[in-house]
Design an enzyme around this catalytic site. Structure first.
Site, mmCIF file in Angstrom:
data_model
loop_
_atom_site.group_PDB
_atom_site.id
_atom_site.type_symbol
_atom_site.label_atom_id
_atom_site.label_comp_id
_atom_site.label_asym_id
_atom_site.label_seq_id
_atom_site.Cartn_x
_atom_site.Cartn_y
_atom_site.Cartn_z
ATOM 1 N NE ARG A 165 -3.350 -2.851 0.284
ATOM 2 C CZ ARG A 165 -3.895 -3.587 1.257
ATOM 3 N NH1 ARG A 165 -3.242 -3.767 2.410
ATOM 4 N NH2 ARG A 165 -5.058 -4.168 1.088
ATOM 5 C CG ASP A 194 -2.962 -5.989 -1.123
ATOM 6 O OD1 ASP A 194 -4.067 -5.907 -1.700
ATOM 7 O OD2 ASP A 194 -2.840 -6.343 0.062
ATOM 8 C CG HIS A 268 -5.987 -8.557 -1.171
ATOM 9 N ND1 HIS A 268 -6.407 -7.254 -1.030
ATOM 10 C CD2 HIS A 268 -6.595 -9.248 -0.166
ATOM 11 C CE1 HIS A 268 -7.234 -7.156 0.015
ATOM 12 N NE2 HIS A 268 -7.367 -8.357 0.549
ATOM 13 C CD GLU A 332 -9.799 -8.227 3.474
ATOM 14 O OE1 GLU A 332 -10.324 -7.618 4.421
ATOM 15 O OE2 GLU A 332 -8.876 -7.748 2.793
ATOM 16 C CE1 TYR A 423 -4.967 -7.668 11.854
ATOM 17 C CE2 TYR A 423 -5.965 -6.190 10.256
ATOM 18 C CZ TYR A 423 -5.555 -7.453 10.620
ATOM 19 O OH TYR A 423 -5.717 -8.490 9.746
ATOM 20 C CG ASP A 425 -4.649 -0.845 10.258
ATOM 21 O OD1 ASP A 425 -4.763 -1.565 11.273
ATOM 22 O OD2 ASP A 425 -5.322 -1.023 9.225
ATOM 23 C CD1 TRP A 473 -3.337 -4.617 8.689
ATOM 24 C CD2 TRP A 473 -2.742 -5.131 6.604
ATOM 25 N NE1 TRP A 473 -3.458 -5.980 8.542
ATOM 26 C CE2 TRP A 473 -3.102 -6.328 7.269
ATOM 27 C CE3 TRP A 473 -2.321 -5.212 5.267
ATOM 28 C CZ2 TRP A 473 -3.058 -7.576 6.648
ATOM 29 C CZ3 TRP A 473 -2.287 -6.462 4.657
ATOM 30 C CH2 TRP A 473 -2.657 -7.624 5.350
ATOM 31 C CD GLU A 475 -4.786 -0.525 3.924
ATOM 32 O OE1 GLU A 475 -3.989 -0.555 4.899
ATOM 33 O OE2 GLU A 475 -5.531 -1.477 3.632
#
Ligand code: ACM
Length: 764
Positions: A165, A194, A268, A332, A423, A425, A473, A475
């Site tokens: 990301r 990804d 992904h 996912e 997590y 993030d 993560w 993003e």
């Protein structure tokens, strides 16, 4: 330490908790006397070139944090190292674990021994931490005599870094590995592919990085940033050459860190499909690497050629990463494209699989066989359980811990990495200085209190829990600085939970040990959050006079908070905060946390005049709901600081609580517009807006509830052409008795751009 436990029988002197060592060692026994270390202390090594390398690493740590350089004495052997420090790798060392070590300090000298280089490395780290326990003792350091026998509770103590990301430089990856190593963290799970990028050079498929590693960032600001070399929008990206990966892998191995690469499949996969459209399902596959966050529907197809492609990629991956595990993602993978594709349905019949979940399972089984045939093991996110797990697969449990339970019940190994607790993030505090992230606060303490051994496991199943992992993560981590800030010190909590015996875990003691740990971070240049000690200043204007009611706190409930009201920097003798108080309505409060006379936080400041107290940033407002709360950064300006907005993506609506409207108020608002760069599937239709009255839309203010009377409307037209934040012309609100909640929301026709509040201010 034991002052509060006078009723305990005191037949034996209690072992000190854990000194200033993170993670807390398994066993510490105090001995009598002490050893004094200075720049002239001799260091001897035995056992192999590894011991010498470790001694060199230890010398460098000490140099960075204490400024003097010990010498390795090549003439002396460890058995003749009286008066010095001896490092030895010794098959007869009394430890049972390859990561374990024995460290003894007596008045005669210091000895660190281990059976394996990993253990000796950790012993050296522990010794360095003991030496750097007290910032005031920098040149002659007295070490209390003791004996530490240490080894980890879990073998997998990991951090996942998402380099897809956002891209981090190879130099940063090495710096990150060093930061992990001093915490005895031993697995770097490297998320390399990804939807938004493919970052690993694969020689057989050069377009994966030539095409797949580059994208135009989301939003109007980025798309209008034209690169003069190409005449097109400037691309963001980067990739890791095989040469740099080899170097990073070797660098990590020296520091006891195994890198587990992740190659995502079957979802992904957009960047790879853009590079090689034949890998995809659609007749008209995506043609540019996308920049939205969220979950794209693009899956690999299941042709033999695609499976071969993935095996080729795994071949080169195995050639670069010698560790036991290869991560194949699996999370996912929404199956819409597979369901809709006649060719995929036909392929499922050819392969004899009954449904799409089984097709994914077929994929994973095949990769697992391939990896096993090459002497490796497959690990994947917990979706690899669906449709039937492959025989030797290990499950990384992220949707809570259920995946780990199912794995262990079925005789499979598991790593615990549950969202949201592990997590990274997620924000770690509500402070204005926290960078963007997911809106939920997962504090240092939340991570520290994570239980790594699920109670639902039978004793015989516990061995299947390999350990735990925190996931960065990226993003919302656009810079390397933010990656570090979000990772440390929360990774220190994860390190302690993973290394230390359950009986050694003690939050208050951990926080005390963080003080010297933060000194070490500073010495080594490890960026980190200080949320645990930072002072939060809450100020609210009472109704009757203009003064402000002040409340001070820190997240760790640690140390003493001291403050000033005259603009000077607080010191160890400034007024100590006890209870909330009223002050103002002018000047500024400055506050900081002290431990004794040691300043352990930055200085927080807040202006106390009426208009400053009446101004609230989106972080100080309450979100109307928290369905998908995010702390989002503006996409502009391209260079320089950007605003950050707290927003519930599913319901962009804010509440200014308890506004004093007794004299009426002038309401000002600063607003920004964000690209709606979120792949949230059909959920996008659940976001509702009021109908705009003008082309650009409006900011609406309603009183007492979000269905209440509309008491002000601020047209957005002045902001429509600004990528950056705009202060809208103010609106006057008529007087009303008492305090009222004000509900703020935008009217708009579609979700893009998404309007957001930067701050709201109420002036008399
Ligand atoms: C994940 O967070 N999708 C593993």
């Amino acid at each position: 330490l034991f002052a509060g436990c006078r009723s305990l029988p005191s037949t034996r002197p209690p072992a000190p908790m854990s000194m200033a060592v993170i993670p807390a060692p398994a066993s510490v026994q105090t001995l009598s006397g002490s050893f004094t270390l200075d720049a002239h202390t001799r260091l001897t090594v035995a056992g192999s070139g590894d011991s010498e390398w470790i001694a060199g690493y230890f010398i460098k740590l000490l140099q960075s944090s204490r400024g003097f350089t010990l010498q390795i004495d090549a003439r002396a052997t460890p058995s003749h190292s009286r008066g010095g420090i001896a490092f030895a790798i010794d098959a007869a060392a009394p430890v049972t674990n390859a990561e374990g070590y024995l460290l003894t300090i007596t008045p005669e000298g210091v000895a660190v021994s281990a059976r394996d280089r990993r253990g000796l490395f950790y012993g050296a780290i522990t010794l360095w931490q003991l030496i750097t326990a007290d910032a005031r003792h920098a040149t002659r350091i007295s070490l209390p005599a003791l004996r530490i026998v240490d080894q980890p509770r879990f073998r997998w103590r990991g951090v996942m870094l998402d380099s897809a990301r956002h891209f981090q430089s190879p130099g940063f990856i090495e710096h990150f590995v060093d930061a992990m190593a001093i915490h005895k963290l031993n697995v770097l799970h490297w998320h390399l592919t990804d939807d938004q990028a493919w970052r690993l050079e694969i020689k057989k498929y050069p377009r994966l990085t030539a095409v797949g590693a580059w994208r135009v960032p989301a939003g109007h600001a980025a798309t209008s940033d034209i690169d003069s070399a190409t005449g097109k929008p400037r691309l963001y990206g980067g990739f890791y050459s095989q040469e740099s990966v080899r170097q990073i892998v070797a660098y990590a191995a020296e520091r006891g860190v195994t890198i587990v690469p992740e190659i995502e499949m079957p979802g992904h996969a957009t960047a790879a499909i853009v590079a090689y459209p034949k890998l995809g399902v659609l007749d008209a596959p995506p043609t540019a690497v996308p920049s939205d966050w969220g979950i794209y529907p693009n899956l690999y197809n299941a042709e033999e050629s695609t499976l071969r492609f993935l095996e080729d990629v795994l071949d080169e991956t195995m050639g670069l990463f010698p560790g036991e595990y290869i991560h194949v993602g699996g999370d996912e993978a929404v199956k819409d494209q597979w369901k809709a594709s006649p060719r995929i349905q036909e392929r499922m019949r050819e392969l004899g699989v009954a449904n799409e979940a089984q097709l994914q399972s077929y994929f994973v089984h095949r990769m697992e066989r391939y990896l096993r045939a090459h002497g490796r093991r497959l690990i994947g996110w917990d979706e690899i359980l669906e449709g039937g797990i492959a025989p030797d697969a290990t499950v990384m449990s992220w949707r809570g811990i259920d995946g780990a339970l199912a794995a262990a019940h079925g005789g499979h190994d598991a790593v615990l990495s549950p969202w949201p607790t592990l997590y990274l993030d997620n924000r770690q505090s509500e402070a204005a200085t926290d960078p963007p992230g997911r809106g939920r606060v997962i504090s240092l303490e939340d991570m520290y209190r994570f239980n790594p051994m699920p109670a639902a496991l039978a004793a015989a199943e516990e061995r299947h829990v390999l350990g735990l992992q925190a996931d960065a993560w990226t993003e919302h981590m656009r810079t390397e600085e933010r990656v570090e800030f979000m990772t440390f010190p929360r990774a220190a909590a994860v390190a302690e939970v993973g290394w230390s015996q359950a009986t050694r875990l003690d939050w208050n003691d951990f926080v005390t040990r963080l003080v010297p740990e933060f000194d070490r971070y500073r010495a080594l240049g490890i960026g980190h959050a200080n949320s645990v000690f930072s002072v939060r200043i809450d100020a609210q204007a009472p109704l009757t006079n203009g003064s402000a009611r002040i409340r001070l706190s820190n997240q760790g409930h640690h140390g003493e908070i001291r403050y000033t009201l005259d603009g000077s920097a607080p010191t160890a003798t400034s007024t100590r905060y006890q209870n909330e108080f009223d002050t103002g309505p002018q000047g500024e409060i400055r506050a900081a946390t002290f431990q004794g006379d040691h300043l352990i936080s930055s200085i927080a400041a807040r202006k106390l005049d009426v208009s400053s107290v009446g101004r609230r940033s989106s972080r100080d407002l309450k979100l109307c709901s928290e369905r998908l709360a995010l702390a989002l950064e503006d996409d502009a300006p391209l260079v320089g600081d950007r605003a950050m907005f707290m927003i519930d993506l599913m319901n962009p609506c804010w509440i200014y609580q308890a506004a004093d409207l007794s004299s009426g108020a002038t309401l000002s608002a600063a607003v920004g517009q964000l690209p709606f760069n979120f792949q949230i599937g059909d959920d996008v239709h659940k976001i509702e807006f009021h109908q705009p009255q003008s082309a650009a839309g409006e900011l609406e203010v309603r009183i007492d509830s979000c269905d209440g009377e509309r008491i002000a409307v601020l047209p957005l037209a002045p902001a429509a052409r600004h990528d950056d934040v705009t202060v809208l012309p103010a609106a006057r609100i008529a007087p009303r008795a008492g305090r009222h909640d004000l509900c703020l929301s935008f009217t708009q026709n579609g979700v893009d751009p998404l309007w957001a509040i930067d701050w709201i201010s109420l002036d008399r």
